[in-house]
Design a protein around this motif. Structure first.
Motif, PDB file in Angstrom:
ATOM      1  N   THR A  13     -37.138 -19.680 -70.294  1.00  0.00           N
ATOM      2  CA  THR A  13     -36.208 -19.855 -69.184  1.00  0.00           C
ATOM      3  C   THR A  13     -36.547 -21.107 -68.379  1.00  0.00           C
ATOM      4  O   THR A  13     -35.647 -21.863 -67.991  1.00  0.00           O
ATOM      5  N   GLY A  14     -37.820 -21.337 -68.146  1.00  0.00           N
ATOM      6  CA  GLY A  14     -38.228 -22.524 -67.394  1.00  0.00           C
ATOM      7  C   GLY A  14     -37.861 -23.818 -68.087  1.00  0.00           C
ATOM      8  O   GLY A  14     -37.417 -24.776 -67.440  1.00  0.00           O
ATOM      9  N   LEU A  15     -38.020 -23.862 -69.404  1.00  0.00           N
ATOM     10  CA  LEU A  15     -37.618 -25.060 -70.146  1.00  0.00           C
ATOM     11  C   LEU A  15     -36.109 -25.271 -70.055  1.00  0.00           C
ATOM     12  O   LEU A  15     -35.639 -26.403 -69.886  1.00  0.00           O
ATOM     13  N   MET A  16     -35.337 -24.195 -70.151  1.00  0.00           N
ATOM     14  CA  MET A  16     -33.885 -24.298 -70.030  1.00  0.00           C
ATOM     15  C   MET A  16     -33.507 -24.835 -68.647  1.00  0.00           C
ATOM     16  O   MET A  16     -32.673 -25.742 -68.529  1.00  0.00           O
ATOM     17  N   GLU A  20     -31.486 -28.371 -67.837  1.00  0.00           N
ATOM     18  CA  GLU A  20     -30.242 -28.379 -67.070  1.00  0.00           C
ATOM     19  C   GLU A  20     -30.397 -29.134 -65.747  1.00  0.00           C
ATOM     20  O   GLU A  20     -29.475 -29.816 -65.306  1.00  0.00           O
ATOM     21  N   PHE A  21     -31.560 -29.028 -65.121  1.00  0.00           N
ATOM     22  CA  PHE A  21     -31.836 -29.799 -63.907  1.00  0.00           C
ATOM     23  C   PHE A  21     -31.812 -31.291 -64.225  1.00  0.00           C
ATOM     24  O   PHE A  21     -31.231 -32.089 -63.483  1.00  0.00           O
ATOM     25  N   ALA A  22     -32.433 -31.675 -65.339  1.00  0.00           N
ATOM     26  CA  ALA A  22     -32.461 -33.085 -65.737  1.00  0.00           C
ATOM     27  C   ALA A  22     -31.062 -33.610 -66.035  1.00  0.00           C
ATOM     28  O   ALA A  22     -30.738 -34.754 -65.690  1.00  0.00           O
ATOM     29  N   VAL A  23     -30.229 -32.790 -66.664  1.00  0.00           N
ATOM     30  CA  VAL A  23     -28.846 -33.212 -66.920  1.00  0.00           C
ATOM     31  C   VAL A  23     -28.141 -33.485 -65.595  1.00  0.00           C
ATOM     32  O   VAL A  23     -27.490 -34.527 -65.427  1.00  0.00           O
ATOM     33  N   PHE A  25     -29.383 -33.998 -62.423  1.00  0.00           N
ATOM     34  CA  PHE A  25     -29.940 -34.905 -61.421  1.00  0.00           C
ATOM     35  C   PHE A  25     -30.588 -36.159 -61.979  1.00  0.00           C
ATOM     36  O   PHE A  25     -31.008 -37.025 -61.208  1.00  0.00           O
ATOM     37  N   VAL A  26     -30.666 -36.271 -63.320  1.00  0.00           N
ATOM     38  CA  VAL A  26     -31.251 -37.469 -63.928  1.00  0.00           C
ATOM     39  C   VAL A  26     -30.281 -38.109 -64.914  1.00  0.00           C
ATOM     40  O   VAL A  26     -29.872 -39.255 -64.732  1.00  0.00           O
ATOM     41  N   LEU A  27     -29.913 -37.381 -65.955  1.00  0.00           N
ATOM     42  CA  LEU A  27     -29.110 -37.970 -67.032  1.00  0.00           C
ATOM     43  C   LEU A  27     -27.707 -38.359 -66.589  1.00  0.00           C
ATOM     44  O   LEU A  27     -27.281 -39.499 -66.821  1.00  0.00           O
ATOM     45  N   ASN A  28     -26.960 -37.432 -65.979  1.00  0.00           N
ATOM     46  CA  ASN A  28     -25.596 -37.773 -65.583  1.00  0.00           C
ATOM     47  C   ASN A  28     -25.536 -38.890 -64.546  1.00  0.00           C
ATOM     48  O   ASN A  28     -24.678 -39.760 -64.658  1.00  0.00           O
ATOM     49  N   PRO A  29     -26.436 -38.938 -63.554  1.00  0.00           N
ATOM     50  CA  PRO A  29     -26.422 -40.107 -62.670  1.00  0.00           C
ATOM     51  C   PRO A  29     -26.715 -41.420 -63.413  1.00  0.00           C
ATOM     52  O   PRO A  29     -26.125 -42.457 -63.080  1.00  0.00           O
ATOM     53  N   ILE A  30     -27.589 -41.372 -64.410  1.00  0.00           N
ATOM     54  CA  ILE A  30     -27.840 -42.570 -65.212  1.00  0.00           C
ATOM     55  C   ILE A  30     -26.579 -42.952 -65.973  1.00  0.00           C
ATOM     56  O   ILE A  30     -26.156 -44.116 -65.974  1.00  0.00           O
ATOM     57  N   PHE A  31     -25.960 -41.966 -66.646  1.00  0.00           N
ATOM     58  CA  PHE A  31     -24.728 -42.246 -67.395  1.00  0.00           C
ATOM     59  C   PHE A  31     -23.648 -42.811 -66.482  1.00  0.00           C
ATOM     60  O   PHE A  31     -22.936 -43.740 -66.862  1.00  0.00           O
ATOM     61  N   ALA A  44     -20.421 -37.774 -73.703  1.00  0.00           N
ATOM     62  CA  ALA A  44     -19.823 -37.108 -74.866  1.00  0.00           C
ATOM     63  C   ALA A  44     -20.897 -36.736 -75.878  1.00  0.00           C
ATOM     64  O   ALA A  44     -20.899 -35.621 -76.420  1.00  0.00           O
ATOM     65  N   HIS A  45     -21.836 -37.652 -76.115  1.00  0.00           N
ATOM     66  CA  HIS A  45     -22.912 -37.359 -77.058  1.00  0.00           C
ATOM     67  C   HIS A  45     -23.788 -36.217 -76.535  1.00  0.00           C
ATOM     68  O   HIS A  45     -24.159 -35.300 -77.283  1.00  0.00           O
ATOM     69  N   GLY A  46     -24.116 -36.264 -75.255  1.00  0.00           N
ATOM     70  CA  GLY A  46     -24.891 -35.177 -74.649  1.00  0.00           C
ATOM     71  C   GLY A  46     -24.167 -33.848 -74.728  1.00  0.00           C
ATOM     72  O   GLY A  46     -24.779 -32.803 -74.972  1.00  0.00           O
ATOM     73  N   GLY A  47     -22.856 -33.869 -74.546  1.00  0.00           N
ATOM     74  CA  GLY A  47     -22.065 -32.648 -74.651  1.00  0.00           C
ATOM     75  C   GLY A  47     -22.100 -32.061 -76.046  1.00  0.00           C
ATOM     76  O   GLY A  47     -22.158 -30.838 -76.217  1.00  0.00           O
ATOM     77  N   ARG A  48     -22.088 -32.932 -77.050  1.00  0.00           N
ATOM     78  CA  ARG A  48     -22.167 -32.437 -78.431  1.00  0.00           C
ATOM     79  C   ARG A  48     -23.559 -31.886 -78.724  1.00  0.00           C
ATOM     80  O   ARG A  48     -23.711 -30.796 -79.286  1.00  0.00           O
ATOM     81  N   MET A  49     -24.578 -32.645 -78.335  1.00  0.00           N
ATOM     82  CA  MET A  49     -25.948 -32.258 -78.661  1.00  0.00           C
ATOM     83  C   MET A  49     -26.363 -30.981 -77.916  1.00  0.00           C
ATOM     84  O   MET A  49     -26.793 -30.000 -78.529  1.00  0.00           O
ATOM     85  N   LEU A  50     -26.220 -30.986 -76.601  1.00  0.00           N
ATOM     86  CA  LEU A  50     -26.638 -29.824 -75.823  1.00  0.00           C
ATOM     87  C   LEU A  50     -25.662 -28.665 -75.971  1.00  0.00           C
ATOM     88  O   LEU A  50     -26.070 -27.499 -75.884  1.00  0.00           O
ATOM     89  N   GLY A  51     -24.397 -28.969 -76.233  1.00  0.00           N
ATOM     90  CA  GLY A  51     -23.420 -27.916 -76.458  1.00  0.00           C
ATOM     91  C   GLY A  51     -23.745 -27.067 -77.679  1.00  0.00           C
ATOM     92  O   GLY A  51     -23.362 -25.908 -77.761  1.00  0.00           O
ATOM     93  N   ALA A  52     -24.474 -27.655 -78.617  1.00  0.00           N
ATOM     94  CA  ALA A  52     -24.863 -26.913 -79.813  1.00  0.00           C
ATOM     95  C   ALA A  52     -26.101 -26.047 -79.574  1.00  0.00           C
ATOM     96  O   ALA A  52     -26.281 -25.025 -80.234  1.00  0.00           O
ATOM     97  N   VAL A  53     -26.944 -26.427 -78.634  1.00  0.00           N
ATOM     98  CA  VAL A  53     -28.224 -25.757 -78.418  1.00  0.00           C
ATOM     99  C   VAL A  53     -28.187 -24.761 -77.259  1.00  0.00           C
ATOM    100  O   VAL A  53     -28.762 -23.673 -77.344  1.00  0.00           O
ATOM    101  N   MET A  54     -27.520 -25.126 -76.190  1.00  0.00           N
ATOM    102  CA  MET A  54     -27.612 -24.347 -74.957  1.00  0.00           C
ATOM    103  C   MET A  54     -27.093 -22.909 -75.074  1.00  0.00           C
ATOM    104  O   MET A  54     -27.664 -22.018 -74.432  1.00  0.00           O
ATOM    105  N   PRO A  55     -26.058 -22.610 -75.871  1.00  0.00           N
ATOM    106  CA  PRO A  55     -25.651 -21.202 -75.964  1.00  0.00           C
ATOM    107  C   PRO A  55     -26.801 -20.292 -76.426  1.00  0.00           C
ATOM    108  O   PRO A  55     -26.986 -19.198 -75.887  1.00  0.00           O
ATOM    109  N   PHE A  56     -27.570 -20.756 -77.391  1.00  0.00           N
ATOM    110  CA  PHE A  56     -28.705 -19.966 -77.882  1.00  0.00           C
ATOM    111  C   PHE A  56     -29.776 -19.841 -76.801  1.00  0.00           C
ATOM    112  O   PHE A  56     -30.409 -18.794 -76.659  1.00  0.00           O
TER     113      PHE A  56
END
Length: 148
Positions: A13-16, A20-23, A25-31, A44-56
């Protein structure tokens, strides 16, 4: 056995939460600060990559929390674990109803096919995501408090 489950649940849970915190407060502001179409392509690339992993990851955190609540029902902190699991359920519902529909559209966008309101949709996703991050941080904090 319960102690191992508690540790695994907190780590997963902590890694998740960290991702999500990095997305948010870090990644999206950079993008958002990148020139031209680079930011939209990165999202779009982040949405594909994390969209495949985050449901699990979300379901896995929820299942681990539920197992902890069941296995530790008569132990100190069980109530906190139940509340944390309820918050994780809320985060899954929020994801399915609010974030996934936008993500499913935005992960296919290119500069050639994106809609006129793509920035507004990205901003809406960000607002929902901030709320979801607050929910999963609260769940994580409750899980950690249950061990204390």
């Amino acid at each position: 056995m319960l102690h191992a489950l508690e540790i695994i649940t907190i780590v997963v849970t902590g890694l998740m939460v960290g991702v999500e915190f990095a997305v948010a407060f870090v990644l999206n502001p950079i993008f958002n600060a990148l020139p031209g179409d680079s930011g939209q392509l990165g999202r779009a690339h982040g949405g594909r990559m994390l969209g495949a992993v985050m449901p699990f990851w979300y379901i896995g955190s929820l299942v681990l929390s539920a197992l902890w609540a069941i296995a530790g029902w008569h132990h100190r902190g069980a109530g906190l674990v139940v509340i944390a699991a309820a918050l994780l359920i809320l985060s899954v519902i929020m994801s399915l109803l609010l974030l996934v529909p936008i993500n499913n559209r935005s992960k296919t966008w290119t500069p050639e096919n994106r809609p006129e309101d793509w920035k507004q949709q990205a901003n809406r996703w960000d607002r929902y995501h901030y709320l979801r991050v607050a929910v999963i941080i609260a769940a994580f904090a409750l899980l950690a408090a249950a061990l204390a």
